[in-house]
Design an enzyme around this catalytic site. Structure first.
Site, mmCIF file in Angstrom:
data_model
loop_
_atom_site.group_PDB
_atom_site.id
_atom_site.type_symbol
_atom_site.label_atom_id
_atom_site.label_comp_id
_atom_site.label_asym_id
_atom_site.label_seq_id
_atom_site.Cartn_x
_atom_site.Cartn_y
_atom_site.Cartn_z
ATOM 1 N N HIS A 48 -20.635 -20.749 -33.259
ATOM 2 C CA HIS A 48 -21.829 -20.846 -32.418
ATOM 3 C C HIS A 48 -21.748 -22.021 -31.447
ATOM 4 O O HIS A 48 -22.227 -21.931 -30.319
ATOM 5 C CB HIS A 48 -23.062 -20.998 -33.318
ATOM 6 N N TYR A 51 -17.310 -22.099 -29.663
ATOM 7 C CA TYR A 51 -16.738 -20.948 -28.949
ATOM 8 C C TYR A 51 -15.241 -20.800 -29.252
ATOM 9 O O TYR A 51 -14.455 -20.402 -28.394
ATOM 10 C CB TYR A 51 -16.955 -21.086 -27.436
ATOM 11 N N LYS A 90 -30.939 -19.638 -17.636
ATOM 12 C CA LYS A 90 -29.941 -19.372 -18.672
ATOM 13 C C LYS A 90 -30.458 -18.284 -19.601
ATOM 14 O O LYS A 90 -31.666 -18.070 -19.697
ATOM 15 C CB LYS A 90 -29.647 -20.645 -19.487
ATOM 16 N N HIS A 94 -30.669 -15.111 -30.081
ATOM 17 C CA HIS A 94 -31.223 -15.557 -31.360
ATOM 18 C C HIS A 94 -31.194 -14.371 -32.314
ATOM 19 O O HIS A 94 -32.187 -14.022 -32.945
ATOM 20 C CB HIS A 94 -32.642 -16.113 -31.184
ATOM 21 N N ARG A 115 -36.558 -24.947 -23.500
ATOM 22 C CA ARG A 115 -36.141 -26.364 -23.526
ATOM 23 C C ARG A 115 -34.852 -26.563 -22.734
ATOM 24 O O ARG A 115 -34.684 -27.583 -22.064
ATOM 25 C CB ARG A 115 -35.969 -26.850 -24.971
ATOM 26 N N GLU A 316 -32.281 -28.209 -37.777
ATOM 27 C CA GLU A 316 -32.547 -27.575 -36.478
ATOM 28 C C GLU A 316 -34.045 -27.430 -36.250
ATOM 29 O O GLU A 316 -34.519 -26.458 -35.665
ATOM 30 C CB GLU A 316 -31.824 -26.228 -36.380
ATOM 31 N N SER A 317 -34.798 -28.446 -36.714
ATOM 32 C CA SER A 317 -36.229 -28.480 -36.406
ATOM 33 C C SER A 317 -36.405 -28.355 -34.904
ATOM 34 O O SER A 317 -35.592 -28.849 -34.117
ATOM 35 C CB SER A 317 -36.851 -29.790 -36.891
ATOM 36 N N GLY A 537 -24.220 -19.349 -19.937
ATOM 37 C CA GLY A 537 -24.406 -18.217 -20.829
ATOM 38 C C GLY A 537 -24.194 -18.580 -22.272
ATOM 39 O O GLY A 537 -24.272 -19.744 -22.665
ATOM 40 N N ASN A 538 -23.885 -17.572 -23.071
ATOM 41 C CA ASN A 538 -23.899 -17.721 -24.512
ATOM 42 C C ASN A 538 -23.003 -16.633 -25.102
ATOM 43 O O ASN A 538 -22.929 -15.526 -24.578
ATOM 44 C CB ASN A 538 -25.365 -17.566 -24.970
#
Length: 737
Positions: A48, A51, A90, A94, A115, A316-317, A537-538
């Site tokens: 994640h 990459y 972007k 999820h 964010r 990861e709050s 991107g992702n």
């Protein structure tokens, strides 16, 4: 330093690290790591964050153009939209969290992407989403669960976005059995900023303070990045604690506090705490500037008792930022965030050591060199193999299946879950807040907002035909890029850049890696030909359950600019009596088509041909003729072909049409040839329009008007079409309620 590790093999397994990874870590540290350090490497070297399986294929994406201000590598990409303003945007996935816990998974996906945008100094002004679900039609447990997921994801997206006061103005939703074990939730956000006031995620200037701002840290989302870097099994239901919990009201305060902060000169750099939380944000900020950093983890605001350094680094709050401030600005920054009821604390400083040094109540608990964590993450050139299924499906065509009348096919397709109106979903989203929305969900093709600051309009569209990607990953990647751009062009806007969300199965499967590599090549080719560079991107891999991977799903979101916000072209019929044209060449191309899926019950065949010259000529025709006010509406012909494009135009406008299209096979009204559009023109403008065609294939096919849709040998009353189009989705999704 914290105590050394015991049960090394078990710890490596828990952290998804290999024995080779562990050897590499020891070489970097020149010693054994402790638990905190192992957790840092685990997160940063996860699929994640690093990459590691995909980066070899991402090299070579076109990323530059005169209008690109910031390309890949930052929180979001930035393009110049004129008059001193920039669009920041972007798209991210999820997927895993949304499958485990649909409301919070989808909600925090929306929060995270916002964010990413406002971290750059931009105020978020528009959101899109691209959603993929499994089969929702049956009475079996899978269908019931998929309907539950649709309801939960929709509620999560709407709940978070509506509270933030950011309109969700469009997107796409599709359904296929391949997503039964892994739904895909891709969230896109766009913000506006002054082009000379973009903030980057850097920590530089020795002695400058490092500050934590936003919500307090808890244990929620612990290990989320690592969880999202693995496949699902039956045991995955126990992963719920790895899903973050969002609070949009806190995020709204954080947005406003950041907007106020950005008007000052206190900030050197700022970074969202997303995947891998404090670990990724701190290492990325230091890494971008070649700096080191000291952090005192006991100074981080906590909302739970007895938290450890490991918890603080890997939590990861949500709704948190890390910023590098100018020395002497600490109290001014604290004052701004306290005014907005948010925590703000000085937790460290920038150093010149190149190391991340972590302290816990005065004692050093970890020390890791920054660069190797980012630069020496494994870069895997995984084995690739062309899938065997491709040789089997490429020989199939619609002629291998029983013939169905066009009328029967049309009645089936107008009830297809891919075709029907999704107002059940998008009416749960506030699409009009901020009062800039010109074209919203349900109005077909691209969504459009006005830019009050410069009088222009921004058009955006998210697209991917997953059936094309299954039968031809390279062609499918190219087609997704082409269609997203075409949808933007049909609104009269010039497509300028894309962001992508590359959703694939298990990269350890050579056939999946082949699909991934091929899709990337298709996107690279299309972006180069269309001059729409990738600016961010992702990648989301391991979308697999019990060994079954999703279809290759490279979602593409394109953004374009229309110089006149008062001249946005619509996609639905405007007035009875107007003339309809079909621009572009039509062929009997049914590979990967909706017709083959719904009527023949298969996903097979060969991809329609993409001709970039014709595609660009179509874009230019629509954009330039719209400037001359020659056009009334334009709609691309894609999924379901001309017949289904017309059905959508009829249903959304309430105006019928009478169309005769030249075909070589009567079924060609459903064919999915590329680079085509249906264009509506006033009778008095027909001659002027025809004079601009420049050799493009074009046929005058009919007129707008009447109380039915008529296309060649099919006909349906507006009443029946409306019921199919507007009521089917609600009936299906609410059947368990």
């Amino acid at each position: 330093m914290s105590q050394q590790l015991e049960n090394i093999e078990e710890q490596l397994s828990n952290h998804k690290l290999s024995a080779d990874d562990y050897t590499h870590i020891k070489e970097i540290l020149k010693r054994e790591p402790n638990l905190v350090e192992l957790g840092i490497f685990s997160a940063m070297w996860s699929e994640h964050c690093s990459y590691k399986s995909s980066k070899v294929h991402l090299k070579g994406f076109p990323t530059k153009a005169p209008w690109v201000i910031q390309g890949p590598g930052e929180n979001a990409g930035v393009i110049d939209i004129g008059d001193g303003y920039a669009a920041v945007f972007k798209m991210e996935s999820h997927n895993h969290p949304s499958f485990i816990e649909p409301y919070q998974g989808a909600a925090t996906g929306v929060g995270g992407i916002m964010r990413d945008v406002f971290t750059m100094g931009a105020r978020p002004v528009a959101s899109l989403n691209a959603l993929r679900f499994g089969n929702v039609l049956g009475d079996d447990d899978i269908s019931k669960h998929q309907r539950y997921l649709v309801r939960g994801v929709t509620e999560g997206i709407g709940g978070y976005g509506n509270c933030m006061g950011v309109p969700t103005i469009g997107g796409e939703v599709s359904f296929d059995e391949c997503y039964n074990g892994n739904i895909l939730v891709n969230a896109f956000n766009l913000g506006i900023a002054k082009s000379d006031e973009i903030f980057l995620g850097v920590a530089e200037g020795v002695g400058n303070p490092v500050m934590y701002v936003g919500a307090k840290t808890g244990r929620d989302g612990l290990g989320g990045a690592v969880m999202s870097s693995d496949s699902f099994t039956e045991e995955s239901k126990s992963l719920r604690p790895t899903v973050q919990v969002g609070d949009p009201f806190t995020e709204k305060l954080l947005l406003e506090a950041c907007m106020e902060l950005f008007k000052t000169d206190h900030v050197v750099g700022i970074q969202d705490m997303g995947a891998a939380g404090l670990t990724s944000s701190s290492f990325e900020m230091a890494g971008r500037s070649g700096s080191g950093m000291i952090m005192h983890l006991d100074k981080i605001p906590a909302r739970e008792e007895n938290m450890t350094p490991y918890d603080f680094m890997l939590s990861e709050s949500q709704e948190r930022m890390l910023l590098c401030a100018k020395k002497g600005s600490e109290q001014a920054i604290i004052d701004i965030f306290e005014k907005w009821d948010l925590d703000a604390a000085v937790v460290g400083e920038v150093t010149a050591t190149g190391n991340m040094e972590l302290f816990w109540h005065g004692e050093k608990c970890a020390e890791v060199p920054v660069d190797p964590v980012s630069e020496e993450a494994p870069e895997l050139n995984r084995p690739m193999r062309k899938p065997k299924y491709l040789d089997l499906i490429h020989t199939e065509s619609i002629n291998d299946f029983p013939t169905v009348s066009n009328q029967e096919a049309f009645e089936t397709l107008t009830k297809s879950m891919e075709v029907v109106d999704k107002s059940w979903i998008y009416t749960q989203y506030d699409s009009m807040v901020q009062t800039n929305t010109i074209k919203k969900g349900g109005m077909l093709d691209a969504s459009v907002i006005r830019v009050k600051e410069n009088g222009k309009a921004l058009a955006m569209s998210a697209d991917c035909n997953v059936r094309f990607c299954y039968i031809d990953p390279r062609g499918g990647g190219a087609a997704a890029t082409v269609e997203a751009g075409r949808n933007v062009a049909m609104s009269g806007a010039r497509p300028l850049a894309i962001t992508d969300c590359l959703n694939f199965g298990n990269p350890e499967n050579p056939e999946v890696m082949w699909q991934f590599g091929q899709a990337c090549e298709g996107i690279k080719e299309a972006c180069a030909e269309l001059t729409t560079p990738v600016i961010g991107g992702n990648v989301s891999l391991y979308n697999e359950t019990n060994g079954v991977s999703v279809f290759p799903t490279p979602s593409i979101a394109t953004v374009g600019v229309n110089d006149d916000q008062n001249n946005v072209l619509m996609s639905s019929f405007q007035n009875a009596g107007n003339v309809l044209y079909l621009v572009g060449e039509s062929k009997s191309e049914f590979g990967g088509s909706l017709y083959m899926k719904e009527i023949c019950g298969t996903v097979a065949g060969t991809m329609p041909v993409i001709n970039y010259k014709n595609e660009l000529a179509l874009w230019d025709l629509v954009i330039e003729d719209n400037k001359k006010h020659l056009l009334e509406c334009a709609k691309d012909a894609s999924s379901g072909g001309v017949a289904i494009a017309l059905a959508k135009m009829v249903a959304t406008s309430g105006l019928g049409c009478d169309v005769t299209m030249t075909v070589s096979d009567e079924r060609d009204i459903f064919a999915e040839s590329q680079s085509r559009a249906i264009i509506e023109v006033k009778p008095e403008n027909c001659a002027a329009f025809e004079a601009t065609l420049n050799g493009l294939a074009c046929e005058k096919i009919g007129t707008v008007g009447g109380d039915a849709i008529k296309v060649n040998d099919i006909t349906m009353s507006l009443t029946e079409l409306d019921d199919n189009y507007f009521n089917t989705f609600k009936r299906v999704i609410e059947r368990d309620i």
